[in-house]
Design an enzyme around this catalytic site. Sequence first.
Site, PDB file in Angstrom:
ATOM      1  N   HIS A  78      -5.525   4.300  -3.967  1.00 21.03           N
ATOM      2  CA  HIS A  78      -4.112   4.373  -4.375  1.00 21.03           C
ATOM      3  C   HIS A  78      -3.204   4.893  -3.250  1.00 21.03           C
ATOM      4  O   HIS A  78      -3.628   5.708  -2.419  1.00 21.03           O
ATOM      5  CB  HIS A  78      -4.018   5.324  -5.573  1.00 21.03           C
ATOM      6  CG  HIS A  78      -2.702   5.322  -6.267  1.00 21.03           C
ATOM      7  ND1 HIS A  78      -1.760   6.314  -6.076  1.00 21.03           N
ATOM      8  CD2 HIS A  78      -2.166   4.457  -7.160  1.00 21.03           C
ATOM      9  CE1 HIS A  78      -0.705   6.059  -6.832  1.00 21.03           C
ATOM     10  NE2 HIS A  78      -0.928   4.943  -7.510  1.00 21.03           N
ATOM     11  N   ASP A 119     -10.467   9.854  -7.958  1.00 19.82           N
ATOM     12  CA  ASP A 119      -9.192   9.779  -8.655  1.00 19.82           C
ATOM     13  C   ASP A 119      -9.457   8.989  -9.939  1.00 19.82           C
ATOM     14  O   ASP A 119      -9.691   7.788  -9.896  1.00 19.82           O
ATOM     15  CB  ASP A 119      -8.177   9.060  -7.753  1.00 19.82           C
ATOM     16  CG  ASP A 119      -6.824   8.848  -8.417  1.00 19.82           C
ATOM     17  OD1 ASP A 119      -6.772   8.765  -9.656  1.00 19.82           O
ATOM     18  OD2 ASP A 119      -5.816   8.744  -7.690  1.00 19.82           O
ATOM     19  N   HIS A 148      -7.427   5.974 -14.042  1.00 22.82           N
ATOM     20  CA  HIS A 148      -7.649   4.891 -15.015  1.00 22.82           C
ATOM     21  C   HIS A 148      -8.986   5.008 -15.736  1.00 22.82           C
ATOM     22  O   HIS A 148      -9.347   4.135 -16.510  1.00 22.82           O
ATOM     23  CB  HIS A 148      -7.555   3.538 -14.305  1.00 22.82           C
ATOM     24  CG  HIS A 148      -6.255   3.359 -13.608  1.00 22.82           C
ATOM     25  ND1 HIS A 148      -5.113   2.961 -14.255  1.00 22.82           N
ATOM     26  CD2 HIS A 148      -5.890   3.605 -12.323  1.00 22.82           C
ATOM     27  CE1 HIS A 148      -4.113   2.938 -13.398  1.00 22.82           C
ATOM     28  NE2 HIS A 148      -4.555   3.336 -12.220  1.00 22.82           N
ATOM     29  N   LYS A 207      -1.297   8.501 -18.254  1.00 25.74           N
ATOM     30  CA  LYS A 207      -1.842   7.180 -18.616  1.00 25.74           C
ATOM     31  C   LYS A 207      -2.521   7.308 -19.987  1.00 25.74           C
ATOM     32  O   LYS A 207      -1.831   7.503 -20.972  1.00 25.74           O
ATOM     33  CB  LYS A 207      -2.713   6.664 -17.486  1.00 25.74           C
ATOM     34  CG  LYS A 207      -1.803   6.209 -16.343  1.00 25.74           C
ATOM     35  CD  LYS A 207      -2.445   5.878 -15.041  1.00 25.74           C
ATOM     36  CE  LYS A 207      -1.355   5.443 -14.062  1.00 25.74           C
ATOM     37  NZ  LYS A 207      -1.640   5.786 -12.682  1.00 25.74           N
TER      38      LYS A 207
HETATM   39  C1  PLP Z   1      -0.880   6.380 -11.491  1.00 27.79           C
HETATM   40  C2  PLP Z   1      -1.797   6.803 -10.412  1.00 27.79           C
HETATM   41  C3  PLP Z   1      -1.590   7.992  -9.706  1.00 27.79           C
HETATM   42  C4  PLP Z   1      -0.337   8.803  -9.846  1.00 27.79           C
HETATM   43  O1  PLP Z   1      -0.333   9.554 -11.008  1.00 27.79           O
HETATM   44  P1  PLP Z   1       1.101  10.013 -11.588  1.00 27.79           P
HETATM   45  O2  PLP Z   1       0.788  11.109 -12.520  1.00 27.79           O
HETATM   46  O3  PLP Z   1       1.663   8.808 -12.239  1.00 27.79           O
HETATM   47  O4  PLP Z   1       1.903  10.464 -10.407  1.00 27.79           O
HETATM   48  C5  PLP Z   1      -2.535   8.387  -8.791  1.00 27.79           C
HETATM   49  N1  PLP Z   1      -3.635   7.644  -8.575  1.00 27.79           N
HETATM   50  C6  PLP Z   1      -3.851   6.489  -9.218  1.00 27.79           C
HETATM   51  C7  PLP Z   1      -5.090   5.717  -8.941  1.00 27.79           C
HETATM   52  C8  PLP Z   1      -2.929   6.029 -10.153  1.00 27.79           C
HETATM   53  O5  PLP Z   1      -3.127   4.868 -10.765  1.00 27.79           O
END
Ligand code: PLP
Length: 386
Positions: free
Chosen positions: A134, A210, A213, A240
């Site tokens: 990301h 991370d 998702h 999310k």
């Molecule tokens: C959405 C996302 C983020 C950022 O998270 P937010 O809380 O929206 O700032 C970081 N890493 C990935 C892989 C994402 O999809």
Amino acid sequence: MNFDFIRRDINAQKAKSQYRQLVCNSAASKGKEIVINGKNYVNFSSNDYLGLNNHLEINKALQEGADKFGVCASSSSLVTGYHYAHQALEDDICQWLNKPKCLLFSSGFSANLALFQALGKSEQSHFYLDKLSHASMIDGAYHSKAIVKRFQHNNIEHLTELLNRSGKYSTGFSNKLVASEGVFSMDGCQAKVVELAQLAKSEQAWLYLDDAHSIGVIGKEGQGSNYFADIDITMATMGKAIGTSGAFLTCSEELYEYLVNFSRHYIYSTAISPAIAWATKKSIELIKKEHWRREKICELSVLFTKLLAENVELVTTESSIHAIIIGDEKKALNVSEQLKKQGIWLTAIRPPTVANNSSRLRVTICASHNDKDIRCLAECINKAIT
Ligand SMILES: *Cc1c(COP(=O)(O)O)cnc(C)c1O
């Protein structure tokens, strides 16, 4: 003219069919519905994977949290912004993922910047990032002082090679971090979590995932990647599947202490809303026990895959994210427009978010969708693509 690149860059963006505009959703954001310019659509672009946004019990907890602790933390965590609601949420997360420590951030983006900048303190740090990481991981890594290497997407052999190669040149000690996404945001496939964890351990590296998702969606109780292996450091956004906002990071006691003392993103930022922290506690409680939400996503995903025509290029996955690769930007926009006419909201994802010539429709299947929605979606996509 002052800053004349602004107009020039915008025009160039338009010429490449990469121009972006905000659209305002005027629906009450109830489940899968979205209302744009007075027209109703079924939303297949939302990250509310478990359908928890606007859940009655979470809303109630938000109100209760606001009454008990206030909407605003009123200062950074280290001053007086750290409330009981934050502490209680951190404890719940530690228990859920079986981790020693948890730290809250105002967004996943800032948590990623914080982590990479803290660990990338000097050139003695080496970061190994999956090619498809990301934007926030990439920014965090490259804005740090660490040496950054990128391995081919999900390619353990390439990662092993990079780790071995840099071992040869280092002067005996180095600080190694392997970083990837648990489930990749733009194609929905999973990282090879178990293999990454084993490799990291054998190379004396730490593994950072991370789980933006994966959290809520993957694992028996929605624990994400930690369901499969003990991940050294995990980050997940709460915006999310969790259906609130902010982010958390889990790690060892020592790294926690270090971040609290040295992470500028943590120290110089107002703590997240205690009311939201309280609402998030409720959301996690629901995520752990309501298995039907994860089961529904799986069922609907199987149905969707089955219904698509053979010439539709679908990336098969076990997550909520199902990418249909179109290639050309204009064609992707065109398919997206055709779907809109049928009452389906599906945003075309274009470069630079994805690689050149890999523009796509990123379908997200949520627990709030039903069989009929999926049948309609598949039928419309089949028609629009042939
Ligand atoms: C959405 C996302 C983020 C950022 O998270 P937010 O809380 O929206 O700032 C970081 N890493 C990935 C892989 C994402 O999809």
